[in-house]
Enzyme design. Structure first.
Site, PDB file in Angstrom:
ATOM      1  N   ASP A  81      42.147 -29.250  -9.946  1.00  0.00           N
ATOM      2  CA  ASP A  81      41.608 -28.336 -10.962  1.00  0.00           C
ATOM      3  C   ASP A  81      41.442 -26.941 -10.345  1.00  0.00           C
ATOM      4  OD1 ASP A  81      40.407 -27.596 -13.401  1.00  0.00           O
ATOM      5  OD2 ASP A  81      38.394 -28.144 -12.686  1.00  0.00           O
ATOM      6  N   HIS A 179      33.167 -21.722 -18.583  1.00  0.00           N
ATOM      7  CA  HIS A 179      32.659 -22.795 -17.721  1.00  0.00           C
ATOM      8  C   HIS A 179      31.129 -22.774 -17.654  1.00  0.00           C
ATOM      9  CE1 HIS A 179      36.803 -22.220 -15.948  1.00  0.00           C
ATOM     10  NE2 HIS A 179      36.789 -23.520 -16.189  1.00  0.00           N
ATOM     11  N   GLY A 180      30.532 -23.961 -17.545  1.00  0.00           N
ATOM     12  CA  GLY A 180      29.085 -24.062 -17.380  1.00  0.00           C
ATOM     13  C   GLY A 180      28.366 -24.218 -18.716  1.00  0.00           C
ATOM     14  N   SER A 210      32.646 -28.485 -22.204  1.00  0.00           N
ATOM     15  CA  SER A 210      31.288 -29.069 -22.293  1.00  0.00           C
ATOM     16  C   SER A 210      30.441 -28.195 -23.195  1.00  0.00           C
ATOM     17  CB  SER A 210      30.631 -29.114 -20.908  1.00  0.00           C
ATOM     18  OG  SER A 210      31.292 -30.015 -20.066  1.00  0.00           O
ATOM     19  N   THR A 232      30.574 -30.066 -16.762  1.00  0.00           N
ATOM     20  CA  THR A 232      29.136 -29.814 -16.952  1.00  0.00           C
ATOM     21  C   THR A 232      28.412 -30.938 -17.706  1.00  0.00           C
ATOM     22  OG1 THR A 232      29.566 -27.440 -16.895  1.00  0.00           O
ATOM     23  CG2 THR A 232      27.481 -28.118 -17.878  1.00  0.00           C
TER      24      THR A 232
HETATM   25  O1  G3H Z   1      36.116 -25.186 -13.405  1.00  0.00           O
HETATM   26  C1  G3H Z   1      35.015 -25.478 -13.007  1.00  0.00           C
HETATM   27  C2  G3H Z   1      34.664 -26.887 -12.699  1.00  0.00           C
HETATM   28  O2  G3H Z   1      33.529 -27.240 -13.438  1.00  0.00           O
HETATM   29  C3  G3H Z   1      34.488 -27.075 -11.215  1.00  0.00           C
HETATM   30  O3  G3H Z   1      33.315 -26.526 -10.759  1.00  0.00           O
HETATM   31  O4  G3H Z   1      33.871 -25.295  -8.668  1.00  0.00           O
HETATM   32  O5  G3H Z   1      31.538 -26.132  -9.123  1.00  0.00           O
HETATM   33  O6  G3H Z   1      33.376 -27.731  -8.555  1.00  0.00           O
HETATM   34  P1  G3H Z   1      33.001 -26.408  -9.171  1.00  0.00           P
HETATM   35  P1  13P Z   2      32.760 -27.269 -18.282  1.00  0.00           P
HETATM   36  O1  13P Z   2      31.922 -26.464 -17.339  1.00  0.00           O
HETATM   37  O2  13P Z   2      32.600 -26.783 -19.688  1.00  0.00           O
HETATM   38  O3  13P Z   2      32.553 -28.725 -18.159  1.00  0.00           O
HETATM   39  O4  13P Z   2      34.303 -26.958 -17.905  1.00  0.00           O
HETATM   40  C1  13P Z   2      34.992 -27.731 -16.979  1.00  0.00           C
HETATM   41  C2  13P Z   2      36.319 -27.155 -16.631  1.00  0.00           C
HETATM   42  O5  13P Z   2      36.915 -26.382 -17.358  1.00  0.00           O
HETATM   43  C3  13P Z   2      36.915 -27.580 -15.363  1.00  0.00           C
HETATM   44  O6  13P Z   2      38.122 -26.954 -15.110  1.00  0.00           O
HETATM   45 ZN    ZN Z   3      38.237 -24.955 -15.805  1.00  0.00          ZN
END
Ligand code: G3H
Ligand code: 13P
Ligand code: ZN
Length: 283
Positions: A81, A179-180, A210, A232
Site C-alpha cells: 500500500d 486518510h484517517g 473508513s 482506520t
Molecule cells: O494509507 C494509509 C494507511 O492507513 C496506512 O497508514 O502509514 O500509518 O501505516 P500508516
Molecule cells: P482509511 O484511513 O480511511 O482507512 O484509509 C486507508 C487507506 O486508504 C489505505 O491506503
Molecule cells: Zn491510501
C-alpha cells in the site's frame, strides 16, 4: 489461495462489485482479515503500508500473510500500500508479493509516469499486478481550502494519459476521500468518478474509505470502484474492544485473552465491509 491482484479485480470490474483491501501489520489483524474472508466467502486483498513494513519487518509480515493466504479457501492477494520508494517496491517483488502500489502521486505527472512505467515493466515481467495514484489523496488532518481540495482531485484526461502510458492494472483516484478519521461527512465527487470509469474502463481504487457513509460507498461501487481501502475502521474497532476489555477486567494479563477478543472485533467490522462492498459470496 494466494493470487495476483488483477485476478481478483478483473472479476470485480466485470461483475460490478468491490473487493476490500485491508491494512495489516501483525498476526491478529491478518487472522481477522482471512477469517472474515473465509466466513463470508469473499476474495480479499491484504495490504501493508511502508510504515507497516517498518513495524513488522518485511520478511516476517510477508511470511505471515503468504502462509495464511496459501492455506485460505478464498483468493487472497498480498499488496504493498502506498509504495513511495522504488527500492521498497522491488523488495516486495523479491518477497513474493502479488500486487504493488507505486505511489508517486506527489511528483509531477511526467515523473509519476516515468517511475510507474518502470515498475510496471518489472512487476509484469514477474507476474505481479500494479496500482498507481493520480491526483492527491491526503489526510483528514490536512488543512486545505475548497479550491485546494478541488485541485488535488484526479483530472480525467490526466488519468487516461497516465493509464495508457504506464500500463497499470488499477488506478487509485482522488474524488474527495481522505486518510484517517473524518471530522465532518466526506463529500464524494461522483460525476468525476463516472467520467473516469467511462474513459479508462479499468478497475478503480477508493482510498480513505473508513468512515464514509454506506450509501456513498454503494454509489461509488455502482459507478465503478472495485478496490476499497480500509485501515482506520479496523484500528478503531481494535482500540475500542481493547479499552472495554481492560476496563472490565483489570487483572487480565494473558495476551491471547486480550488480543483474541480484539481480533474478533476487527473481524466483525471487516465482514460488514465485505458484505457492503458486494464481495461476499464472490470467492
Ligand atoms: O494509507 C494509509 C494507511 O492507513 C496506512 O497508514 O502509514 O500509518 O501505516 P500508516
Ligand atoms: P482509511 O484511513 O480511511 O482507512 O484509509 C486507508 C487507506 O486508504 C489505505 O491506503
Ligand atoms: Zn491510501
Amino acid at each position: 489461495m494466494l493470487v495476483t491482484g488483477i485476478e481478483i479485480l478483473k472479476k470485480a470490474h466485470k461483475e460490478g462489485y468491490a473487493v476490500g483491501a485491508f491494512n495489516t501489520s501483525n498476526l491478529e489483524i491478518t487472522q481477522a482479515i482471512v477469517e472474515a474472508a473465509e466466513e463470508t466467502k469473499s476474495p480479499v486483498i491484504i495490504q501493508v503500508s511502508e510504515g507497516g513494513l517498518k513495524y513488522a519487518g518485511i520478511e516476517t509480515i510477508s511470511s505471515i500473510v503468504r502462509t495464511m493466504a496459501e492455506k485460505a479457501s478464498v483468493p487472497v492477494a498480498l499488496h504493498l500500500d502506498h509504495g513511495t520508494d522504488f527500492n521498497t517496491v522491488m523488495k516486495c517483488l523479491r518477497n513474493g508479493w502479488t500486487s504493488v502500489m507505486m505511489d508517486a502521486s506527489k511528483l509531477p505527472l511526467e515523473e509519476n509516469i516515468k517511475v510507474t512505467k518502470t515498475v510496471v515493466e518489472i512487476a509484469h515481467g514477474m507476474g505481479v499486478s500494479v496500482e498507481a495514484e493520480i491526483g492527491k489523496i491526503g489526510g483528514t488532518e490536512d488543512n486545505i481550502t475548497v479550491d485546494e481540495r478541488e485541485a488535488a482531485m484526479t483530472d480525467p484526461e490526466e488519468a487516461l494519459k497516465f493509464a495508457k502510458e504506464t500500463g497499470i492494472d488499477y488506478l487509485a483516484i482522488a474524488i474527495g476521500t481522505a486518510h484517517g478519521p473524518y471530522k465532518g461527512e466526506p463529500k464524494l465527487d461522483f460525476d468525476r468518478l463516472k467520467k473516469i470509469k467511462e474513459m479508462l474502463n479499468i478497475p478503480l481504487v477508493l482510498h480513505g474509505a473508513s468512515g464514509v457513509p454506506e450509501e456513498a460507498i454503494k454509489k461509488a461501487v455502482s459507478l465503478g470502484i472495485n478496490k476499497i481501502n480500509i485501515d482506520t475502521d479496523i484500528r478503531q474497532a481494535f482500540a475500542r474492544r481493547l479499552r472495554e476489555l481492560i476496563e472490565k477486567d483489570s487483572e487480565v494479563y494473558d495476551p491471547r485473552k486480550i488480543l483474541g477478543p480484539c481480533k474478533d472485533a476487527m473481524k466483525e467490522v471487516i465482514k460488514q465491509k465485505m458484505i457492503l462492498f458486494g464481495a461476499a459470496g464472490k470467492a
